[in-house]
Design an enzyme around this catalytic site. Structure first.
Site, PDB file in Angstrom:
ATOM      1  N   ASP A 511       0.859  -1.192   0.000  1.00 24.60           N
ATOM      2  CA  ASP A 511       0.000   0.000   0.000  1.00 24.60           C
ATOM      3  C   ASP A 511       0.897   1.245   0.000  1.00 24.60           C
ATOM      4  O   ASP A 511       2.124   1.132   0.134  1.00 24.60           O
ATOM      5  CB  ASP A 511      -0.871  -0.048   1.268  1.00 24.60           C
ATOM      6  CG  ASP A 511      -2.045   0.912   1.206  1.00 24.60           C
ATOM      7  OD1 ASP A 511      -2.250   1.555   0.164  1.00 24.60           O
ATOM      8  OD2 ASP A 511      -2.758   1.008   2.229  1.00 24.60           O
ATOM      9  N   ASP A 586      -9.193   4.090  -1.415  1.00 24.29           N
ATOM     10  CA  ASP A 586      -9.978   4.501  -0.247  1.00 24.29           C
ATOM     11  C   ASP A 586     -11.323   5.100  -0.636  1.00 24.29           C
ATOM     12  O   ASP A 586     -11.532   6.311  -0.572  1.00 24.29           O
ATOM     13  CB  ASP A 586      -9.158   5.494   0.574  1.00 24.29           C
ATOM     14  CG  ASP A 586      -7.862   4.863   1.051  1.00 24.29           C
ATOM     15  OD1 ASP A 586      -7.718   3.633   0.906  1.00 24.29           O
ATOM     16  OD2 ASP A 586      -6.996   5.589   1.561  1.00 24.29           O
TER      17      ASP A 586
END
Ligand code: NAG
Length: 914
Positions: A511, A586
């Site tokens: 990530d 997100d």
């Protein structure tokens, strides 16, 4: 994950979910000086021409010198013919002040070239190879590309080629004498332009030591009506006109609570764009890793001009076009000539590769959360899935499992016995995925940091110091993955002799690899940082995550050479699909984000990333029962299927909701698991052919103009049509059944729950219950399924198959099934079974593709046939000359044949008797 500002720890208390990103944290084109300068050319045009007498012809390419007639700077031009209907165009400075960056590692290999024929007449040069042809015009410079004599792409038809040559900064120098003035006019003009030699954004300064160095070029698509591609944006599948708005931006960024219907940059950048019309599809891969903006001209912007043309007697409107603008590098464009959508998608994956066949477990359901707090939490969640009879394959651990965000370590209090915890999961047939981010905590007692510091492995500032940014661990530095020695060092950390607290079955989540830098410009790294080879971060930004993935992939392959790695990444570039699956970052617990999960993954799929999904339930915010139910139903039909949530959200495991919600979610999970054989076969075929696993309707219905822009539906290969319910409180949804030709003929479609047949094309209103996932199987296809409930996919390895046969208008169908050990690379040595089933003349037969070498204990337990005109009285199965009579049963609109008990690796014939 993420919250992007470094006071993120504070936000839990006051954040207003749904308030969205603050767009002023990110640049507009107007705030980016190279975009502003390059876009200006759209009103004035540029003046480039080939220099006569400089043409060189080779067996597979032509080269010439190219002149900017305004400032007399010279460039080299090269056009190369590649296998499979693709041309490569490269333009660079003839004698640059220093070499300009050329992208490496995006292509899967050096593309193979093919022989060309060259003809010259009337100042035009025609380069032919097979069905493909390029006609090069010298002055003004322009190339028209033809597929079978149909004009499909033009390069520089608008004269927007713009190439800022490298120059000395002459600001402080004395003005040149009159003799040289002419030559320096343009230099001075550029120097006058604010932002050319240094640029500020908010509190950040970009030193720009090399000055202006942008490259830009326009591509027109005369045979197209719709443009699509250039992920990653939270926008529609069909690209929108950028007239009056900013261009689409490609710059890997960590965007907090991104907004939908937006052209803003997100985590990944894949600069491939397609133009599609009823007769032809073509594409352009703009290979450039610097910040890039793409202006889009679509038919809708041409309404006025086509009206003018119409009035003036010419119906020909301006074709759709794209204008690529990059901050640095060279022009390196691949023009892919189709002719059909699937051809051009495969031309692109022939260049940049595909995801290898994933382990089967990674196509099953993943349960994640920021964070599962400790070992007990992990064990409990896993046990609850069993208690409620719901399948689940993988538990995920986000950053909190580490010792203070030091990757390759564990928090010893929350996770004192990781190996036991992992063993507990493995024994249930489950997996664990842990996060490893690229930012390294600047802590002298952390081995990784001291190694990188001592050995000089970090990305440097322009003064030559280790760059320090701010991320999850606080002060952090970033390994320079462009350096092969650093990649090797990093890869070796995954070895079990080093990372002793995991096993070879633990997989990896990369990530924050844009890279995310909380206190950096636009929440990423400054552009004047220095990488391996002395390249500026500016040149390579969009490749940083890709290089990180190369290291991880190498590390996992070396850790266990016989196990296929699974990696999930957020940042990505062209070619990253070879190493990792992606998710859309997100998102928000919001209906519009649910809708965008399909739009975004369809765009990613045609850009090479079939292995795509979105956080089920939405990362930020708290979904209500209905949204969560519908999200599970949608996620069950996207290739990567993972629930994930922000640390400040309420726990949302399915059993925390009312029973009805839990049962609806369970039903969606079971549906996913029942189709695992289809997903797995599709991914094998992706590896073999480059054909996307999920596809927009236009992939197989290229002539149906009404289908071009549909992005609430997707095809799984050419077998399923999926239109999940993605609106709140509805009792019906509109579904579009595409037409094959302009007479509105279409396929038959069979509802997978009832086998009711849909025969008409066009839009239909379909009633839905809360349990319903509207999915149809195409008449003419055979789909393999497994229908026994297990706690995880690993336990289904030897479970029997069901074949669902849906007949077309001629009473025929076919479809493939691929199977192997679901985990190792033995399939590369032929340890697999790959079979095509065919139904015709009331008989089902099989044909093996390659020798069936894999020994499987599975068998066929059920055959379902939908679309028969009459119910047969019985069926006869013949294996090795031995015939056996089977009963046939009618249920709903289908016929069931139970227990044909066919082993997977034998030839058989199954005949229906009347
Ligand atoms: C492993 O499983 C056993 C048996 O269910 C349990 O008692 C133990 O707490 C688990 N250990 C860890 C570290 O998860």
């Amino acid at each position: 994950m993420r919250c992007a500002v470094f006071f993120c720890l504070l936000i839990g208390g006051w954040i207003n979910y749904g308030s969205g990103v603050d767009p002023t944290n990110f640049k507009t084109c107007e705030q980016s000086s190279f975009c502003r300068r390059s876009r200006k050319v759209q009103s004035s045009g540029s003046k480039y021409s080939l220099i006569s007498g400089t043409l060189n012809t080779y067996s597979d390419s032509v080269t010439a010198d190219l002149l900017n007639k305004e400032n007399h700077h010279q460039f080299t031009f090269k056009l190369e013919a590649l296998v499979g209907g693709t041309f490569r165009l490269q333009i660079d400075e003839k004698t640059p002040l220093r070499p300009r960056y050329r992208v490496e590692h995006a292509l899967k290999a050096q593309p193979k070239t093919v022989t060309i024929r060259v003809q010259e007449s009337d100042g035009e040069l025609t380069v032919t190879s097979g069905h493909s042809k390029a006609v090069i015009h010298g002055d003004p410079f322009r190339i028209d590309f033809y597929e079978n004599d149909v004009h499909v792409v033009s390069v520089n038809a608008k004269n927007w080629l713009y190439f800022e040559h490298l120059r000395q900064k002459t600001q402080e120098q004395a003005l040149p004498d009159s003799g040289e003035q002419q030559q320096n006019v343009e230099v001075l003009e550029t120097l006058d332009e604010p932002g050319s030699w240094e640029e500020n954004f908010k509190s950040h300064h970009d030193s720009k030591p090399y000055g202006p160095e942008a490259v830009a070029l326009d591509f027109s698509f005369p045979a197209a009506e719709v443009l699509f591609g250039i992920p990653e944006h939270a926008d529609s599948f069909a690209l929108k006109s950028t007239s009056g708005t900013d261009p689409y931006r490609l710059y890997n960024l960590d965007v907090f609570e991104y907004i939908v219907d937006s052209k803003m940059a997100l985590y990944g950048s894949v600069p491939v764009l397609y133009g599609h019309g009823p007769q032809r599809t073509a594409g352009v891969y703009w290979q450039n890793a610097a910040e890039t903006w793409v202006d889009i001209y679509t038919a809708e912007t041409n309404v006025v001009s086509s009206l003018v043309n119409f009035v003036s007697g010419s119906r020909k409107s301006t074709p759709p076009a794209a204008h690529f603008i990059s901050e640095s590098g060279i022009v390196d464009a691949f023009i892919m000539l189709g002719p059909q959508p699937m051809d051009v998608f495969q031309q692109y994956t022939a260049l940049t590769g595909t995801h290898d066949l994933p382990q089967l477990f990674s196509l099953a359901y993943h349960q994640s959360r920021w964070n599962y707090n400790d070992e007990r939490d992990v064990t409990t969640v896993s046990a609850k899935y069993d208690e409620f009879n719901m399948p689940m394959d993988t538990m995920w651990l986000d950053i909190e499992y580490t010792d203070g965000k030091r990757y390759f370590t564990w928090d010893k209090f929350k996770f004192p016995e990781p190996l036991t915890m992992i063993k507990n999961l493995t024994e249930l047939g489950r997996h664990l995925v842990v996060i490893i981010d690229p930012h390294i905590k600047r802590d002298n007692s952390y081995f990784f940091h001291s190694d990188c510091t001592e050995k000089g492995y970090y990305v440097k500032t322009r003064e030559g110091n280790d760059y320090e940014g701010w991320c999850w661990p606080g002060s952090a530095s970033y390994p320079d993955f462009f350096n092969p020695v650093v990649r090797d060092y990093y890869a070796s950390q995954y070895h079990l002799s080093k990372f002793k607290t995991v096993t070879e079955d633990v997989m990896i989540w990369n990530d924050m690899n844009e890279p995310s830098v909380f206190n950096g410009p636009e929440i990423t790294a400054p552009k004047d940082l220095i990488h391996y080879g002395n390249w500026e971060h500016r040149d390579v930004h969009n490749l940083y995550g890709h290089m990180h993935l190369m290291g991880t992939f190498d590390g996992l392959q070396k850790r266990d050479p016989n196990q296929r790695p699974f990696i999930l990444t957020r940042a990505h570039f062209a070619g990253s699909q070879r190493y990792a699956a992606i998710w859309t970052g997100d998102n928000l617990a919001d209906w519009s984000h649910l809708q965008h999960s399909i739009k975004m993954c369809l765009t990613e799929a045609v850009a090479g990333f079939s292995f795509c999904g979105a956080d089920v339930g939405g990362f930020f915010g708290n979904p209500d029962s209905e949204l969560l139910e519908r999200w599970y139903q949608t996620g069950a039909f996207l290739p990567f299927f993972r629930a994930h949530a922000h640390i400040d959200t309420k726990r949302r495991e399915p059993w925390l909701f009312p029973e009805r919600t839990r049962l609806i979610i369970r039903s969606a999970l079971l549906k996913r698991y029942s189709y695992l054989p289809l997903w797995y076969t599709s991914f094998y075929e992706l590896e073999q052919t480059g054909a996307p696993v999920i596809r927009p309707l236009l992939a197989h219905y290229p002539q149906d103009k009404e289908a071009f822009a549909i992005d609430s539906q997707l095809l799984v290969q050419q077998r399923l049509l999926v239109r999940p319910v993605m609106q709140q409180g509805v009792s019906k949804v509109d579904v579009y059944f595409p037409a094959i030709d302009d007479k509105k003929n279409g396929d038959y479609w069979y509802d997978v729950d009832t086998y009711q047949r849909q025969e008409r094309t066009g839009s239909e209103s379909i009633p839905v219950t809360e349990y319903k996932i509207p999915v149809w199987q195409r008449g003419g296809s055979i789909v393999p399924k497994k229908e026994r409930l297990r706690r995880s996919s690993a336990l289904m390895l030897n479970d029997p198959y069901t074949l669902v046969i849906c007949l077309d208008r001629q009473g025929k169908a076919d479809g493939t099934l691929y199977l192997d050990d679901e985990k190792s690379y033995a399939y590369r040595d032929g340890q697999y079974i790959y079979v095509n089933y065919e139904f015709a003349n009331n008989q089902l037969t099989n044909r093996f593709i390659g020798k069936p070498k894999y020994k499987s204990d599975a068998w066929i337990e059920r055959i379902v046939i939908a679309g028969l005109n009459r119910v047969p009285s019985s069926a006869t199965i013949t294996v090795n000359g031995v015939a056996q009579q089977l009963e046939v049963e009618q249920r709903d609109a289908a016929v069931y044949i139970r227990k044909p008990s066919i082993k997977m690796d034998v030839d058989f014939a199954l005949k229906l008797n009347y």
